[in-house]
Design an enzyme around this catalytic site. Sequence first.
Site, PDB file in Angstrom:
ATOM      1  N   THR A   8      -6.574   1.820  -3.216  1.00  0.00           N
ATOM      2  CA  THR A   8      -7.230   1.178  -2.945  1.00  0.00           C
ATOM      3  C   THR A   8      -7.862   1.215  -5.155  1.00  0.00           C
ATOM      4  O   THR A   8      -6.569   1.691  -5.534  1.00  0.00           O
ATOM      5  CB  THR A   8      -8.048   3.505  -3.055  1.00  0.00           C
TER       6      THR A   8
ATOM      7  N   TRP B 291       1.939  -4.148   9.191  1.00  0.00           N
ATOM      8  CA  TRP B 291       1.394  -5.186   9.809  1.00  0.00           C
ATOM      9  C   TRP B 291       0.880  -6.452   9.926  1.00  0.00           C
ATOM     10  O   TRP B 291       0.137  -6.515   8.166  1.00  0.00           O
ATOM     11  CB  TRP B 291      -0.087  -3.826  11.164  1.00  0.00           C
TER      12      TRP B 291
ATOM     13  N   SER C 116       0.598   4.548   2.594  1.00  0.00           N
ATOM     14  CA  SER C 116       0.606   4.385   4.187  1.00  0.00           C
ATOM     15  C   SER C 116       1.849   4.185   4.654  1.00  0.00           C
ATOM     16  O   SER C 116       2.797   3.136   3.921  1.00  0.00           O
ATOM     17  CB  SER C 116      -0.533   3.656   5.046  1.00  0.00           C
TER      18      SER C 116
ATOM     19  N   ASP D 117       0.723  -0.997   0.257  1.00  0.00           N
ATOM     20  CA  ASP D 117       0.044  -0.663   0.095  1.00  0.00           C
ATOM     21  C   ASP D 117       0.638   1.458  -0.190  1.00  0.00           C
ATOM     22  O   ASP D 117       1.204   1.730   1.408  1.00  0.00           O
ATOM     23  CB  ASP D 117      -0.539  -0.379   1.425  1.00  0.00           C
TER      24      ASP D 117
ATOM     25  N   ASN E 196       2.808   1.874   7.759  1.00  0.00           N
ATOM     26  CA  ASN E 196       3.316   1.120   8.607  1.00  0.00           C
ATOM     27  C   ASN E 196       2.970  -0.362   8.133  1.00  0.00           C
ATOM     28  O   ASN E 196       2.206  -0.788   6.867  1.00  0.00           O
ATOM     29  CB  ASN E 196       2.683   0.812   9.748  1.00  0.00           C
TER      30      ASN E 196
ATOM     31  N   ASP F 117      -1.844   5.913  -5.126  1.00  0.00           N
ATOM     32  CA  ASP F 117      -2.353   4.816  -3.929  1.00  0.00           C
ATOM     33  C   ASP F 117      -2.506   3.944  -4.070  1.00  0.00           C
ATOM     34  O   ASP F 117      -3.802   3.422  -4.843  1.00  0.00           O
ATOM     35  CB  ASP F 117      -3.533   5.592  -3.110  1.00  0.00           C
TER      36      ASP F 117
ATOM     37  N   TYR G  82      -9.662   3.151  12.224  1.00  0.00           N
ATOM     38  CA  TYR G  82     -10.805   3.374  11.610  1.00  0.00           C
ATOM     39  C   TYR G  82     -12.337   3.454  11.141  1.00  0.00           C
ATOM     40  O   TYR G  82     -12.303   3.401  12.469  1.00  0.00           O
ATOM     41  CB  TYR G  82     -10.432   1.696  10.673  1.00  0.00           C
TER      42      TYR G  82
END
Length: 393
Positions: A283, A102, A98, A95, A100, A280, A140
Amino acid sequence: MNKLSIVVTVLLACLVSHSWAKIARVPLRAQANFTKTHDNIKAEKSILASKYLVEASTSTTATVGKEVLHNYYNMEYYGLMSIGNPRQYFNILFDTGSSNLWVPSVNCLSTNLACQNHNKYNSSASSTYVANGQNVSIQYGTGSMAGYLSTDTVRVDNIPIESQTFLEAVSEPGTTFVDAPFAGIWGLAFESISQGGVTPPLDNMISQGLLDEPVISFYLKRNGKAVQGGELIFGGIDSTFYTGSLTYVPVSVADYWQFEVTALKTQGVAIAKNFQAIADTGTSLIVMPQADYKAMNTLIGATDNGNGEAFVDCDKLSSLKNVNFIIGGTIFTLKPSDYISEISGNGETYCMSIFSYLEGLSLWILGDAFIGKFYTVFDKGNLQVGFAPVATS
Ligand SMILES: *[C@@H]1O[C@H](CO)[C@@H](O)[C@H](O)[C@H]1NC(C)=O
Ligand SMILES: *[C@@H]1O[C@H](CO)[C@@H](O)[C@H](O)[C@H]1NC(C)=O
Ligand SMILES: *[C@@H]1O[C@H](CO)[C@@H](O)[C@H](O)[C@H]1NC(C)=O
Protein backbone atom coordinates in the site's frame (compact mmCIF):
# COMPACT_ATOMS: atom_id res chain seq x y z
CA MET A 1 51.65 -11.48 -11.75
CA ASN A 2 51.28 -10.94 -15.47
CA LYS A 3 48.11 -9.53 -16.97
CA LEU A 4 46.69 -12.91 -17.95
CA SER A 5 47.07 -14.41 -14.50
CA ILE A 6 45.42 -11.36 -12.95
CA VAL A 7 42.48 -11.77 -15.31
CA VAL A 8 42.26 -15.48 -14.55
CA THR A 9 42.46 -14.85 -10.80
CA VAL A 10 39.76 -12.20 -10.96
CA LEU A 11 37.56 -14.46 -13.07
CA LEU A 12 38.00 -17.35 -10.66
CA ALA A 13 37.25 -15.09 -7.70
CA CYS A 14 34.07 -13.96 -9.44
CA LEU A 15 32.99 -17.51 -10.17
CA VAL A 16 33.67 -18.65 -6.62
CA SER A 17 31.97 -15.68 -5.01
CA HIS A 18 29.04 -16.03 -7.36
CA SER A 19 28.44 -19.65 -6.52
CA TRP A 20 28.43 -18.76 -2.81
CA ALA A 21 26.53 -15.48 -2.79
CA LYS A 22 22.96 -16.56 -2.34
CA ILE A 23 21.31 -13.25 -2.81
CA ALA A 24 18.62 -12.24 -5.26
CA ARG A 25 18.52 -8.60 -6.19
CA VAL A 26 15.28 -7.65 -7.86
CA PRO A 27 15.12 -4.24 -9.51
CA LEU A 28 11.79 -2.64 -8.74
CA ARG A 29 10.03 -0.64 -11.38
CA ALA A 30 7.70 2.28 -11.00
CA GLN A 31 5.22 3.59 -13.53
CA ALA A 32 6.64 6.66 -15.25
CA ASN A 33 4.80 9.91 -14.50
CA PHE A 34 2.20 8.13 -12.42
CA THR A 35 -0.17 10.33 -10.49
CA LYS A 36 -2.76 8.67 -8.32
CA THR A 37 -6.42 9.27 -8.73
CA HIS A 38 -9.21 9.12 -6.19
CA ASP A 39 -10.17 5.75 -7.69
CA ASN A 40 -6.66 4.36 -7.11
CA ILE A 41 -6.97 5.30 -3.44
CA LYS A 42 -10.38 3.69 -3.22
CA ALA A 43 -9.04 0.50 -4.76
CA GLU A 44 -6.07 0.52 -2.39
CA LYS A 45 -8.39 0.78 0.57
CA SER A 46 -10.55 -2.01 -0.77
CA ILE A 47 -7.43 -4.21 -0.98
CA LEU A 48 -6.41 -3.17 2.53
CA ALA A 49 -9.87 -4.04 3.86
CA SER A 50 -9.61 -7.47 2.25
CA LYS A 51 -6.23 -8.00 3.89
CA TYR A 52 -6.95 -6.70 7.36
CA LEU A 53 -10.75 -6.72 7.73
CA VAL A 54 -11.99 -9.88 6.10
CA GLU A 55 -15.57 -9.59 7.35
CA ALA A 56 -15.87 -5.90 6.61
CA SER A 57 -14.64 -6.37 3.07
CA THR A 58 -17.23 -9.06 2.46
CA SER A 59 -20.02 -6.91 3.81
CA THR A 60 -19.05 -3.88 1.70
CA THR A 61 -19.19 -5.83 -1.56
CA ALA A 62 -22.58 -4.39 -2.47
CA THR A 63 -21.71 -0.74 -2.00
CA VAL A 64 -18.29 -0.97 -3.60
CA GLY A 65 -19.81 -2.97 -6.46
CA LYS A 66 -21.62 0.06 -7.82
CA GLU A 67 -18.35 1.73 -8.62
CA VAL A 68 -16.25 -1.16 -9.80
CA LEU A 69 -15.75 0.30 -13.25
CA HIS A 70 -13.44 2.93 -11.87
CA ASN A 71 -11.77 0.93 -9.18
CA TYR A 72 -8.15 0.50 -10.16
CA TYR A 73 -5.26 -0.64 -8.03
CA ASN A 74 -2.17 1.00 -9.49
CA MET A 75 0.66 0.45 -7.08
CA GLU A 76 3.89 2.01 -8.21
CA TYR A 77 6.41 -0.70 -7.36
CA TYR A 78 6.74 -4.08 -8.99
CA GLY A 79 9.46 -6.44 -10.25
CA LEU A 80 10.05 -9.45 -12.48
CA MET A 81 9.91 -13.17 -11.64
CA SER A 82 9.32 -16.35 -13.59
CA ILE A 83 7.50 -19.65 -13.20
CA GLY A 84 8.20 -22.94 -14.92
CA ASN A 85 10.63 -24.45 -17.39
CA PRO A 86 11.09 -22.83 -19.85
CA ARG A 87 10.50 -19.68 -17.87
CA GLN A 88 7.24 -17.80 -18.09
CA TYR A 89 7.75 -14.22 -16.93
CA PHE A 90 5.48 -12.07 -14.79
CA ASN A 91 5.61 -8.58 -13.38
CA ILE A 92 4.71 -9.03 -9.75
CA LEU A 93 3.84 -6.82 -6.79
CA PHE A 94 6.02 -7.82 -3.82
CA ASP A 95 3.65 -7.43 -0.89
CA THR A 96 4.76 -7.76 2.74
CA GLY A 97 1.10 -7.49 3.80
CA SER A 98 -0.04 -10.88 2.46
CA SER A 99 1.33 -14.41 2.15
CA ASN A 100 0.14 -15.97 -1.12
CA LEU A 101 1.77 -15.99 -4.53
CA TRP A 102 -0.78 -15.71 -7.33
CA VAL A 103 -0.62 -15.11 -11.08
CA PRO A 104 -3.31 -15.18 -13.78
CA SER A 105 -3.99 -18.60 -15.28
CA VAL A 106 -4.14 -19.45 -18.97
CA ASN A 107 -7.46 -21.03 -17.98
CA CYS A 108 -8.91 -17.78 -16.70
CA LEU A 109 -12.30 -16.65 -17.89
CA SER A 110 -12.22 -14.92 -21.27
CA THR A 111 -14.51 -12.26 -19.79
CA ASN A 112 -12.06 -11.45 -17.02
CA LEU A 113 -10.29 -8.30 -18.20
CA ALA A 114 -7.70 -8.19 -15.44
CA CYS A 115 -6.55 -11.65 -16.37
CA GLN A 116 -6.70 -11.12 -20.15
CA ASN A 117 -4.65 -7.91 -19.85
CA HIS A 118 -1.65 -9.67 -18.32
CA ASN A 119 0.71 -12.58 -18.88
CA LYS A 120 -0.91 -15.90 -18.00
CA TYR A 121 0.67 -19.03 -16.59
CA ASN A 122 0.30 -22.06 -18.86
CA SER A 123 1.07 -25.23 -16.90
CA SER A 124 1.01 -27.39 -20.07
CA ALA A 125 3.99 -25.43 -21.35
CA SER A 126 6.15 -26.16 -18.29
CA SER A 127 8.13 -29.40 -17.83
CA THR A 128 8.44 -28.79 -14.06
CA TYR A 129 4.70 -28.32 -13.42
CA VAL A 130 3.08 -30.57 -10.81
CA ALA A 131 -0.72 -30.54 -10.53
CA ASN A 132 -2.46 -29.79 -7.24
CA GLY A 133 -5.91 -28.49 -8.19
CA GLN A 134 -7.20 -27.45 -4.76
CA ASN A 135 -9.57 -24.49 -5.16
CA VAL A 136 -8.74 -21.33 -3.24
CA SER A 137 -10.49 -17.99 -3.19
CA ILE A 138 -9.50 -14.70 -1.65
CA GLN A 139 -12.26 -12.21 -0.86
CA TYR A 140 -11.85 -8.61 -1.98
CA GLY A 141 -14.24 -5.70 -1.57
CA THR A 142 -14.89 -5.77 -5.30
CA GLY A 143 -15.43 -9.52 -5.57
CA SER A 144 -13.32 -12.57 -5.12
CA MET A 145 -10.10 -13.83 -6.56
CA ALA A 146 -10.74 -17.46 -7.40
CA GLY A 147 -8.47 -20.12 -8.74
CA TYR A 148 -6.66 -23.32 -7.97
CA LEU A 149 -3.28 -24.29 -6.64
CA SER A 150 -0.44 -25.50 -8.84
CA THR A 151 3.18 -26.34 -8.11
CA ASP A 152 6.22 -25.42 -10.19
CA THR A 153 9.71 -23.92 -10.03
CA VAL A 154 9.55 -20.20 -9.27
CA ARG A 155 12.59 -18.05 -10.04
CA VAL A 156 13.58 -14.65 -8.88
CA ASP A 157 16.90 -13.23 -10.18
CA ASN A 158 17.96 -16.76 -11.22
CA ILE A 159 17.39 -18.30 -7.79
CA PRO A 160 15.18 -21.36 -8.38
CA ILE A 161 12.60 -22.16 -5.71
CA GLU A 162 11.70 -25.81 -6.29
CA SER A 163 8.17 -27.15 -5.77
CA GLN A 164 6.61 -23.81 -5.00
CA THR A 165 2.84 -23.94 -4.74
CA PHE A 166 0.94 -20.87 -5.90
CA LEU A 167 -2.54 -19.79 -6.94
CA GLU A 168 -3.44 -19.82 -10.63
CA ALA A 169 -6.20 -17.21 -10.74
CA VAL A 170 -9.10 -17.97 -13.06
CA SER A 171 -11.15 -14.97 -12.01
CA GLU A 172 -9.98 -11.70 -10.53
CA PRO A 173 -12.20 -9.33 -8.54
CA GLY A 174 -14.09 -6.66 -10.45
CA THR A 175 -11.79 -4.29 -12.29
CA THR A 176 -9.40 -3.85 -9.39
CA PHE A 177 -6.38 -5.24 -11.23
CA VAL A 178 -7.31 -4.44 -14.86
CA ASP A 179 -4.90 -1.54 -15.29
CA ALA A 180 -2.30 -2.74 -12.81
CA PRO A 181 1.24 -2.77 -14.21
CA PHE A 182 1.75 -6.14 -12.51
CA ALA A 183 0.10 -9.47 -13.32
CA GLY A 184 0.01 -10.93 -9.82
CA ILE A 185 1.09 -10.60 -6.21
CA TRP A 186 3.93 -12.26 -4.29
CA GLY A 187 3.06 -12.25 -0.59
CA LEU A 188 6.02 -11.92 1.76
CA ALA A 189 4.26 -12.18 5.15
CA PHE A 190 3.98 -15.30 7.32
CA GLU A 191 2.55 -18.72 6.53
CA SER A 192 -0.08 -18.37 9.29
CA ILE A 193 -2.14 -16.03 7.07
CA SER A 194 -1.58 -17.90 3.81
CA GLN A 195 -4.85 -18.94 2.12
CA GLY A 196 -5.04 -22.68 1.49
CA GLY A 197 -2.24 -23.25 4.00
CA VAL A 198 0.35 -22.86 1.24
CA THR A 199 3.98 -22.44 2.28
CA PRO A 200 5.03 -18.99 1.02
CA PRO A 201 7.99 -18.71 -1.41
CA LEU A 202 10.20 -16.95 1.14
CA ASP A 203 9.82 -19.84 3.60
CA ASN A 204 10.80 -22.28 0.86
CA MET A 205 13.78 -20.15 -0.15
CA ILE A 206 15.01 -20.32 3.43
CA SER A 207 14.34 -24.05 3.95
CA GLN A 208 15.90 -24.90 0.57
CA GLY A 209 19.07 -23.04 1.61
CA LEU A 210 18.78 -20.54 -1.23
CA LEU A 211 19.60 -17.44 0.79
CA ASP A 212 22.75 -16.28 2.58
CA GLU A 213 20.64 -14.88 5.38
CA PRO A 214 16.93 -15.37 6.12
CA VAL A 215 16.09 -11.72 5.45
CA ILE A 216 14.63 -9.53 2.75
CA SER A 217 15.10 -5.79 2.46
CA PHE A 218 13.32 -3.07 0.51
CA TYR A 219 14.76 0.07 -0.96
CA LEU A 220 11.97 2.09 -2.59
CA LYS A 221 12.96 5.17 -4.52
CA ARG A 222 10.72 8.14 -3.93
CA ASN A 223 11.80 10.28 -6.86
CA GLY A 224 8.29 10.29 -8.20
CA LYS A 225 8.65 10.41 -11.95
CA ALA A 226 11.42 7.87 -12.55
CA VAL A 227 10.94 4.35 -13.87
CA GLN A 228 13.75 3.05 -11.65
CA GLY A 229 11.84 2.17 -8.53
CA GLY A 230 14.48 0.77 -6.20
CA GLU A 231 15.42 -2.74 -5.20
CA LEU A 232 14.19 -5.72 -3.24
CA ILE A 233 16.99 -7.93 -1.92
CA PHE A 234 16.27 -11.53 -0.97
CA GLY A 235 18.93 -12.83 1.41
CA GLY A 236 20.79 -9.68 2.33
CA ILE A 237 21.04 -6.03 3.26
CA ASP A 238 22.84 -3.35 1.24
CA SER A 239 24.25 -0.69 3.56
CA THR A 240 24.79 1.73 0.66
CA PHE A 241 21.02 2.19 0.54
CA TYR A 242 20.79 3.79 3.99
CA THR A 243 22.57 6.13 6.36
CA GLY A 244 23.44 5.54 10.01
CA SER A 245 22.45 2.20 11.48
CA LEU A 246 19.36 0.06 11.37
CA THR A 247 16.99 0.23 14.34
CA TYR A 248 15.48 -3.20 14.96
CA VAL A 249 12.25 -3.97 16.81
CA PRO A 250 10.84 -7.45 17.43
CA VAL A 251 7.93 -8.81 15.42
CA SER A 252 5.11 -8.86 17.98
CA VAL A 253 2.71 -11.14 16.09
CA ALA A 254 4.11 -13.24 13.23
CA ASP A 255 1.11 -13.04 10.87
CA TYR A 256 1.91 -9.79 9.19
CA TRP A 257 5.18 -7.93 9.84
CA GLN A 258 3.74 -6.43 13.03
CA PHE A 259 5.66 -4.49 15.67
CA GLU A 260 5.20 -1.89 18.37
CA VAL A 261 5.57 1.83 17.76
CA THR A 262 6.35 3.85 20.90
CA ALA A 263 4.65 7.05 19.76
CA LEU A 264 3.57 9.27 16.90
CA LYS A 265 4.18 12.94 17.59
CA THR A 266 3.73 16.18 15.74
CA GLN A 267 3.94 19.76 16.96
CA GLY A 268 4.80 18.56 20.45
CA VAL A 269 1.62 16.50 20.72
CA ALA A 270 1.62 12.70 21.04
CA ILE A 271 -1.20 11.63 18.74
CA ALA A 272 -0.83 7.99 19.81
CA LYS A 273 1.41 5.92 22.10
CA ASN A 274 2.42 2.27 22.28
CA PHE A 275 0.48 1.01 19.31
CA GLN A 276 0.81 -1.97 16.96
CA ALA A 277 1.80 -1.31 13.35
CA ILE A 278 2.40 -3.40 10.24
CA ALA A 279 5.00 -2.65 7.56
CA ASP A 280 3.16 -3.24 4.27
CA THR A 281 4.81 -2.67 0.88
CA GLY A 282 1.46 -3.40 -0.80
CA THR A 283 0.00 0.00 0.00
CA SER A 284 1.13 3.57 -0.50
CA LEU A 285 -0.84 4.84 2.49
CA ILE A 286 -0.40 5.10 6.23
CA VAL A 287 -3.54 3.82 7.89
CA MET A 288 -4.38 4.63 11.50
CA PRO A 289 -7.39 4.26 13.80
CA GLN A 290 -10.18 6.74 13.05
CA ALA A 291 -9.79 8.75 16.27
CA ASP A 292 -6.07 9.24 15.64
CA TYR A 293 -6.82 10.16 12.03
CA LYS A 294 -9.14 12.90 13.26
CA ALA A 295 -6.54 14.19 15.72
CA MET A 296 -3.91 14.15 13.00
CA ASN A 297 -6.08 16.09 10.54
CA THR A 298 -6.84 18.70 13.18
CA LEU A 299 -3.13 19.21 13.80
CA ILE A 300 -2.09 19.39 10.14
CA GLY A 301 -5.13 21.39 9.07
CA ALA A 302 -6.45 18.72 6.70
CA THR A 303 -10.12 18.32 5.83
CA ASP A 304 -11.82 14.96 5.41
CA ASN A 305 -13.84 14.52 2.21
CA GLY A 306 -16.29 12.15 3.86
CA ASN A 307 -14.54 9.06 2.50
CA GLY A 308 -11.64 8.85 4.92
CA GLU A 309 -9.36 10.90 2.69
CA ALA A 310 -7.97 14.16 3.99
CA PHE A 311 -6.87 17.10 1.87
CA VAL A 312 -4.82 20.19 2.52
CA ASP A 313 -4.64 23.38 0.52
CA CYS A 314 -1.63 22.90 -1.82
CA ASP A 315 -0.67 26.54 -1.19
CA LYS A 316 -0.16 25.77 2.49
CA LEU A 317 2.36 22.92 2.13
CA SER A 318 5.26 25.10 3.29
CA SER A 319 3.55 25.78 6.62
CA LEU A 320 3.05 22.09 7.48
CA LYS A 321 5.15 20.47 10.21
CA ASN A 322 7.13 17.25 10.42
CA VAL A 323 5.58 14.09 11.86
CA ASN A 324 7.74 11.85 14.06
CA PHE A 325 7.36 8.13 14.60
CA ILE A 326 9.32 6.84 17.59
CA ILE A 327 10.28 3.21 17.05
CA GLY A 328 12.78 1.26 19.16
CA GLY A 329 14.17 4.46 20.67
CA THR A 330 14.82 6.13 17.29
CA ILE A 331 12.91 9.05 15.80
CA PHE A 332 11.76 8.51 12.21
CA THR A 333 10.68 11.81 10.69
CA LEU A 334 8.27 12.29 7.81
CA LYS A 335 8.36 15.72 6.26
CA PRO A 336 5.23 17.27 4.71
CA SER A 337 6.58 16.34 1.25
CA ASP A 338 6.70 12.70 2.48
CA TYR A 339 3.15 12.57 3.79
CA ILE A 340 1.35 14.75 1.23
CA SER A 341 0.62 13.02 -2.07
CA GLU A 342 -0.55 14.56 -5.31
CA ILE A 343 -3.86 13.22 -6.53
CA SER A 344 -5.24 14.05 -9.95
CA GLY A 345 -8.91 14.36 -10.77
CA ASN A 346 -11.11 16.49 -13.03
CA GLY A 347 -7.96 17.80 -14.69
CA GLU A 348 -6.71 19.24 -11.40
CA THR A 349 -4.12 18.29 -8.82
CA TYR A 350 -5.06 17.95 -5.17
CA CYS A 351 -2.85 17.56 -2.09
CA MET A 352 -3.93 14.52 -0.11
CA SER A 353 -2.53 13.45 3.23
CA ILE A 354 -1.43 9.82 3.03
CA PHE A 355 -2.75 9.36 6.59
CA SER A 356 -5.98 7.47 6.28
CA TYR A 357 -8.22 5.06 8.20
CA LEU A 358 -10.34 1.99 7.63
CA GLU A 359 -13.45 1.78 9.76
CA GLY A 360 -13.06 -0.96 12.37
CA LEU A 361 -9.30 -1.36 11.99
CA SER A 362 -7.28 -0.63 15.12
CA LEU A 363 -3.92 -1.68 13.69
CA TRP A 364 -1.69 0.87 11.99
CA ILE A 365 -0.45 0.12 8.47
CA LEU A 366 2.80 1.75 7.39
CA GLY A 367 2.96 1.64 3.61
CA ASP A 368 5.34 3.01 0.99
CA ALA A 369 5.14 6.56 2.32
CA PHE A 370 7.09 5.20 5.30
CA ILE A 371 9.06 2.35 3.71
CA GLY A 372 10.16 4.65 0.88
CA LYS A 373 11.67 7.02 3.41
CA PHE A 374 13.22 4.30 5.56
CA TYR A 375 15.08 1.31 4.13
CA THR A 376 13.27 -1.65 5.67
CA VAL A 377 14.65 -5.04 6.64
CA PHE A 378 12.25 -7.93 7.18
CA ASP A 379 14.32 -10.35 9.23
CA LYS A 380 12.70 -13.78 9.37
CA GLY A 381 15.62 -15.44 11.09
CA ASN A 382 15.48 -13.18 14.13
CA LEU A 383 11.80 -12.22 13.84
CA GLN A 384 12.44 -8.51 13.74
CA VAL A 385 11.96 -5.51 11.49
CA GLY A 386 14.72 -2.93 10.94
CA PHE A 387 14.57 0.64 9.65
CA ALA A 388 17.16 3.24 8.68
CA PRO A 389 16.89 6.50 6.70
CA VAL A 390 17.26 5.96 2.96
CA ALA A 391 20.51 7.40 1.61
CA THR A 392 19.68 10.22 -0.78
CA SER A 393 21.90 10.19 -3.82
C1 LIG B 1 7.12 11.42 -18.44
O1 LIG B 1 7.31 12.81 -18.40
C2 LIG B 1 8.47 13.25 -19.10
C3 LIG B 1 8.66 14.73 -18.85
O2 LIG B 1 7.43 15.39 -18.84
C4 LIG B 1 8.31 12.90 -20.59
O3 LIG B 1 9.46 13.29 -21.29
C5 LIG B 1 8.12 11.39 -20.73
O4 LIG B 1 7.87 11.06 -22.07
C6 LIG B 1 6.97 10.89 -19.87
N1 LIG B 1 6.93 9.45 -19.90
C7 LIG B 1 5.81 8.76 -20.06
C8 LIG B 1 5.96 7.26 -20.10
O5 LIG B 1 4.72 9.27 -20.15
C1 LIG C 1 -0.25 -23.87 -23.46
O1 LIG C 1 0.90 -24.59 -23.76
C2 LIG C 1 0.64 -25.71 -24.62
C3 LIG C 1 1.94 -26.50 -24.73
O2 LIG C 1 2.98 -25.67 -25.16
C4 LIG C 1 0.15 -25.19 -25.96
O3 LIG C 1 -0.14 -26.29 -26.82
C5 LIG C 1 -1.11 -24.37 -25.74
O4 LIG C 1 -1.52 -23.79 -26.96
C6 LIG C 1 -0.85 -23.27 -24.72
N1 LIG C 1 -2.11 -22.63 -24.41
C7 LIG C 1 -2.34 -21.35 -24.65
C8 LIG C 1 -3.70 -20.88 -24.36
O5 LIG C 1 -1.47 -20.61 -25.04
C1 LIG D 1 -12.99 -26.01 -8.31
O1 LIG D 1 -13.73 -24.96 -8.91
C2 LIG D 1 -14.21 -25.29 -10.22
C3 LIG D 1 -14.82 -24.03 -10.81
O2 LIG D 1 -15.69 -23.42 -9.91
C4 LIG D 1 -15.19 -26.45 -10.11
O3 LIG D 1 -15.65 -26.79 -11.40
C5 LIG D 1 -14.45 -27.65 -9.50
O4 LIG D 1 -15.35 -28.70 -9.29
C6 LIG D 1 -13.82 -27.26 -8.16
N1 LIG D 1 -12.98 -28.36 -7.72
C7 LIG D 1 -12.99 -28.82 -6.49
C8 LIG D 1 -12.02 -29.94 -6.21
O5 LIG D 1 -13.71 -28.37 -5.63
